[in-house]
Design an enzyme around this catalytic site. Structure first.
Site, PDB file in Angstrom:
ATOM      1  N   GLY A  98     -22.182 -16.127  48.101  1.00 16.02           N
ATOM      2  CA  GLY A  98     -21.186 -15.145  47.684  1.00 16.02           C
ATOM      3  C   GLY A  98     -21.671 -14.249  46.561  1.00 16.02           C
ATOM      4  O   GLY A  98     -21.500 -13.026  46.604  1.00 16.02           O
ATOM      5  N   ASP A 100     -31.367 -22.542  45.928  1.00 15.61           N
ATOM      6  CA  ASP A 100     -30.439 -23.598  46.303  1.00 15.61           C
ATOM      7  C   ASP A 100     -31.059 -24.419  47.424  1.00 15.61           C
ATOM      8  O   ASP A 100     -31.683 -23.862  48.336  1.00 15.61           O
ATOM      9  CB  ASP A 100     -29.099 -23.021  46.771  1.00 15.61           C
ATOM     10  CG  ASP A 100     -27.962 -24.034  46.680  1.00 15.61           C
ATOM     11  OD1 ASP A 100     -28.090 -25.117  47.275  1.00 15.61           O
ATOM     12  OD2 ASP A 100     -26.958 -23.733  46.008  1.00 15.61           O
ATOM     13  N   LYS A 106     -17.293 -24.534  34.288  1.00 17.83           N
ATOM     14  CA  LYS A 106     -16.204 -25.296  34.898  1.00 17.83           C
ATOM     15  C   LYS A 106     -15.583 -26.189  33.818  1.00 17.83           C
ATOM     16  O   LYS A 106     -16.185 -27.186  33.406  1.00 17.83           O
ATOM     17  CB  LYS A 106     -16.720 -26.154  36.058  1.00 17.83           C
ATOM     18  CG  LYS A 106     -17.729 -25.459  36.970  1.00 17.83           C
ATOM     19  CD  LYS A 106     -17.110 -24.335  37.769  1.00 17.83           C
ATOM     20  CE  LYS A 106     -18.141 -23.727  38.718  1.00 17.83           C
ATOM     21  NZ  LYS A 106     -17.626 -22.614  39.516  1.00 17.83           N
TER      22      LYS A 106
END
Length: 364
Positions: free
Chosen positions: A233, A249, A314
């Site tokens: 994204g 990744d 986060k």
């Protein structure tokens, strides 16, 4: 409704909009931030309401508080206004007159009017009503000499409806408010993007950087790294803007991302991989402890591996305020070690959930 008189009113409170469910975090941040800048007070708010009010112990002028309290420096605030009055128990058939009565005694005349609601389940249904009220209120405000559209140097009359018959009346300036209603940019989901996370990065660019900064810092042909990229994204957002991206990744990348022919996929651990040469941008949306992400990003920027970085932290369910302070400290320590100054901006975006987004760059 608050009583009014011919005497101009001073600023009595600070009103912010925030993400519903984060009122306590927004209140703690605003109280501490305002106190450091000489504005003490007590907070009133309601869970899931999407707004916080800091009632000031001492009234002050708009010029003073607008200089001291800046929306860009508050993490959890989406929109900001300085309250001078509250219109309450307004009749269903006439909201205009009570608002005009209060606005006559505002600390200033206005060049514009915004009518907004918090982004909560209770107040979202009011958005249509606010749009319909805009035209008749504007006409009445001009007739009452409250609104002077040609005098663009004047501030904005910020009206925040928190119920059918209740609204806060405040003041804000063009350089100290969000340009979007309720502080929420309306971004379309690109049809070719592999995930909705692309909107996070799109919002980060327009929220954390000014138009001038974007033009100077983000240009086609630059090189970027996306740590923890899959399914892509954020990588897609960078490639769509013309940047050549190394997507790091171990997981697979979406076919729509690779079709851009702007992406090189490297299967590696985002915490361990390093670029062979410096890049302009690094972005990171890995799910990991916020302190670990903060340390990683600070090291990339302070060491010169990248010039600019956008990243997500986060946050834990509890003690979010403390965790943000810890991340700030880790970043500060890394730059102190490198003897460098830096620019750090943090904001909870509309497309964020239990997280905040940061922008970091070294000042060399």
């Amino acid at each position: 409704m608050d009583s009014s008189s011919s005497t101009p009113r001073a600023i009595t409170g600070i009103v912010i909009c925030c993400r519903p469910g984060f009122e306590k975090d927004a209140a703690a941040e605003l109280t501490e931030y305002a106190l450091i800048r000489g504005h003490a007070g007590y907070v009133t708010t309601t869970a899931e309401s999407g707004f916080v009010v800091l009632n000031l112990d001492e009234e002050c002028s708009f010029e003073t508080i607008n200089r001291n309290i800046r929306l860009a420096e508050l993490i959890f605030a989406r929109q900001l206004g300085f309250r001078f009055g509250t219109a309450s128990h307004m009749p269903d058939d006439d909201r205009v007159s009570p608002i005009i009565e209060l606005a006559r005694c505002a600390p200033s005349r206005f060049s514009s009017i915004t009518i907004e609601t918090p982004d909560s389940d209770a107040t979202k249904p009011l958005s249509g009503f606010c749009r319909r009220l805009s035209a008749p209120l504007g006409r009445a405000a001009e007739k009452a000499n409250v609104l002077r559209p040609k005098r663009v140097h004047l501030p904005n009359l910020a009206i925040l409806f928190i119920g059918q018959g209740k609204a806060f009346l405040g003041i804000n300036s063009a350089d100290n408010r969000s340009p979007w209603p309720s502080g929420i940019p309306r971004l379309r989901m690109p049809k070719d993007a592999p995930s909705r996370s692309t909107q996070k990065l799109a919002e980060a660019f327009v929220t954390l950087l000014s138009d001038t900064e974007l033009e100077q810092r983000l240009r086609p042909g630059q090189r970027a790294v996306d740590l923890g990229a899959a399914p892509g994204g954020w990588t897609w957002q960078l490639a769509w803007r013309g940047l050549r991206v190394t997507a790091v990744d171990n997981g697979p990348m979406a076919a729509s991302v690779m079709k851009t022919e702007m992406v090189t996929h490297v299967r590696a651990d985002g915490f361990k991989w390093r670029p062979p040469s410096a890049v302009e941008w690094m972005v990171c949306d890995m799910v990991e402890q916020p302190s670990r992400i903060a340390a990683l990003v600070a090291d990339w920027v302070a060491s010169g591996r990248c010039r600019h970085a956008i990243f997500n932290l986060k946050l834990p369910m509890k003690r979010r305020h403390e965790e943000i302070g810890r991340c700030r400290e880790l970043i500060g320590q890394r730059f102190a070690k490198a003897a460098l100054s830096y620019r750090l901006r943090l904001k909870q975006l509309y497309h964020d959930r239990e997280e905040i987004t940061g922008f970091l760059e070294a000042i060399r």
